[in-house]
Scaffold this active site. Structure first.
Site, short mmCIF file in Angstrom:
data_model
loop_
_atom_site.label_atom_id
_atom_site.label_comp_id
_atom_site.label_asym_id
_atom_site.label_seq_id
_atom_site.Cartn_x
_atom_site.Cartn_y
_atom_site.Cartn_z
N ALA A 1 93.77 27.67 50.82
CA ALA A 1 93.23 27.92 49.48
C ALA A 1 94.35 27.82 48.44
CB ALA A 1 92.57 29.28 49.40
N PHE A 2 93.95 27.65 47.18
CA PHE A 2 94.94 27.30 46.16
C PHE A 2 95.94 28.41 45.86
CE2 PHE A 2 94.31 29.35 42.03
CZ PHE A 2 93.14 30.04 42.22
N LYS A 3 95.60 29.64 46.21
CA LYS A 3 96.48 30.73 45.84
C LYS A 3 97.81 30.72 46.60
CE LYS A 3 93.10 33.79 43.83
NZ LYS A 3 91.81 33.11 44.14
N ASP A 4 97.91 29.84 47.59
CA ASP A 4 99.17 29.71 48.32
C ASP A 4 100.35 29.44 47.40
OD1 ASP A 4 98.53 30.16 51.02
OD2 ASP A 4 97.64 28.18 51.21
N ALA B 1 101.45 32.50 45.43
CA ALA B 1 101.94 33.54 46.34
C ALA B 1 103.29 33.15 46.95
CB ALA B 1 100.92 33.77 47.45
#
Ligand SMILES: *Cc1c(COP(=O)(O)O)cnc(C)c1O
Length: 435
Positions: free
Chosen positions: A105-108, A111
């Protein structure tokens, strides 16, 4: 570069301080004092520049010397060491696939960048850093993965029990080491409220060095600008693209807007919302009225009080007309979301996840509205924010056939879940942390 609080009471801080604190003491969000202008050279040579170099150039003014160039470049290179392909789906619509990172997912990206920055800053810190994060699904796993094994940092994740997918829950609860999961018997908004309260609790903050990893943290928020550069890098259209962003807390779209205000050519933004349509209603009426979050099949966007809304106001100097000239917004309900997954699969053989489907449908709606008004349909792209496998139950129902689960996820499903169940009350969180 200094950051001020959107509540204008707390003193200004640099990037290091803003990253470590997460939220300003007056409960505001940190916001950069100046918006840097992008160098013409970078814009002109985007297609020949490496992903790591773009990331470094874009983020460097925001970091403002708090991390030496060589270390910052290394952090950038590590952050973006996977693909961000732009895939053509229909004549007018392409998909920027942001799900090729370790947690799909894009939040990698945010993060990974933040965890490395915090790791760098904690080198000269005596107290251990505790990262407190409320998640509606994807933040938690991305953050957990980013921080796994980072020395001097402990991560506590709060997630709404029963409201994240099986795979998400496994990703949140099976890592071990310095990662702990709290299973809250409530909604994502409850989790977020509990976390926000913890940051203002003086007694707690004397004992622990608390920081947030939500999209409010500048070190998570700012690197999301990279996606929009990678989109432009691959964009072949004669005109700049319309970009549709599936939105929940509005961190991602706000980063895109920041890039555009810095000079990145984007024709228009579409804030794609599910039935949690606070922002859509704001653009319609001029009134910002928060709501209780309602559960949808695009659950990472089930937010009734988007925290980055204040940053959008800040970016445009509270000018409603200016905001409307940059952004349109559409709401997409669950029925339409499922029909979009089905329709796009049938017609174009492309499998959307529910969040991407909201983005796709909102972009179509914007396209039809523009066609009616101007006689031409603009070309655009949407951000495909998660891999369809992460929401295989919804996707399989819509397309009528199974989505293959890759081996790495099958392994994940076998691991033992480890979580601590708590009521949606602040005291429960506090006593756990004071433990
Ligand atoms: C977090 C998330 C969103 C929403 O992003 P915001 O920055 O909160 O607006 C959309 N899709 C997925 C899959 C997400 O995990």
């Amino acid at each position: 570069m200094q950051y001020y609080s959107t509540n204008k009471i707390s003193p200004k801080v640099d990037f290091k301080e803003a990253t470590i604190r997460g939220q300003a003491p007056d409960k505001g969000l940190y916001f950069p004092e100046q918006i840097p202008f992008l160098s013409k050279t970078l814009l002109a040579s985007l297609k020949q520049t490496s992903k790591a170099d773009i990331a470094f150039e874009v983020i460097r003014p925001y970091v403002g010397g708090t991390i030496p160039d060589a270390d910052l470049h290394e952090i950038c290179a590590h952050t973006v060491n996977f693909e961000f392909p732009l895939v053509q789906v229909s004549d007018n619509i392409s998909s920027l696939e942001l799900f090729h990172g370790p947690t799909l997912a894009f939040k990698d990206v945010g993060a990974r960048f933040m965890s490395r920055c915090l790791g760098y800053f904690s080198r000269d810190n005596k107290k251990k850093i505790t990262v407190l994060v409320a998640t509606s699904g994807d933040t938690g796993s991305a953050v957990a993965n980013g921080f796994l094994g980072v020395e001097g940092v402990e991560v506590i994740i709060l997630y709404p029990s029963g409201k994240v997918s099986k795979i998400q829950e496994q990703q949140l609860t099976t890592l071990g080491q310095n990662i702990k999961a709290l299973e809250v018997q409530g909604t994502f908004d409850d989790c977020q409220k509990m976390v926000k309260q913890a940051f203002t609790d003086i007694e707690l903050n004397e004992k622990l060095f608390l920081t947030s990893a939500n999209s409010i943290n500048v070190a998570r928020w700012l690197p999301q600008q990279f996606y929009y550069f990678y989109a432009l890098q691959q964009w072949a259209g004669a005109e700049p693209p319309v970009i549709s962003v599936p939105s929940g807390n509005f961190g991602n779209i706000c980063a895109g807007l920041l890039a555009a205000v810095s000079g990145l050519p984007v024709k228009h933004f579409v804030a794609a919302c599910n039935s949690n349509d606070v922002f859509t209603r704001y653009l319609e009426s001029g009134l910002f009225e928060t709501m209780e979050a309602v559960a949808t099949i695009s659950n990472a966007m089930d937010v009734g009080n988007p925290s980055n809304f204040v940053r959008i106001l800040e970016l445009f100097g509270n000018d409603y007309q200016k905001i409307k000239s940059f952004i349109s917004s559409y709401r997409v309900n669950d029925i339409t979301t499922a029909e979009t997954i089905q329709g796009v699969f049938k017609e174009f053989n492309y499998t959307l996840d529910p969040h991407g489907a909201v983005g796709y449908n909102a972009l179509e709606k914007y396209g039809s509205a523009t066609l009616t008004m101007t006689g031409a349909c603009p070309k655009g792209l949407f951000l495909e924010t998660a891999h369809p496998l992460k929401f295989s139950d919804v996707v399989e129902k819509a397309i009528g056939q199974p989505v293959d689960i890759p081996a790495q996820l099958q392994e994940l499903l076998k691991l033992k879940k480890q979580s601590v169940v708590v009521k949606p009350e602040y005291d429960e969180l506090k006593s756990y942390l004071m433990g």
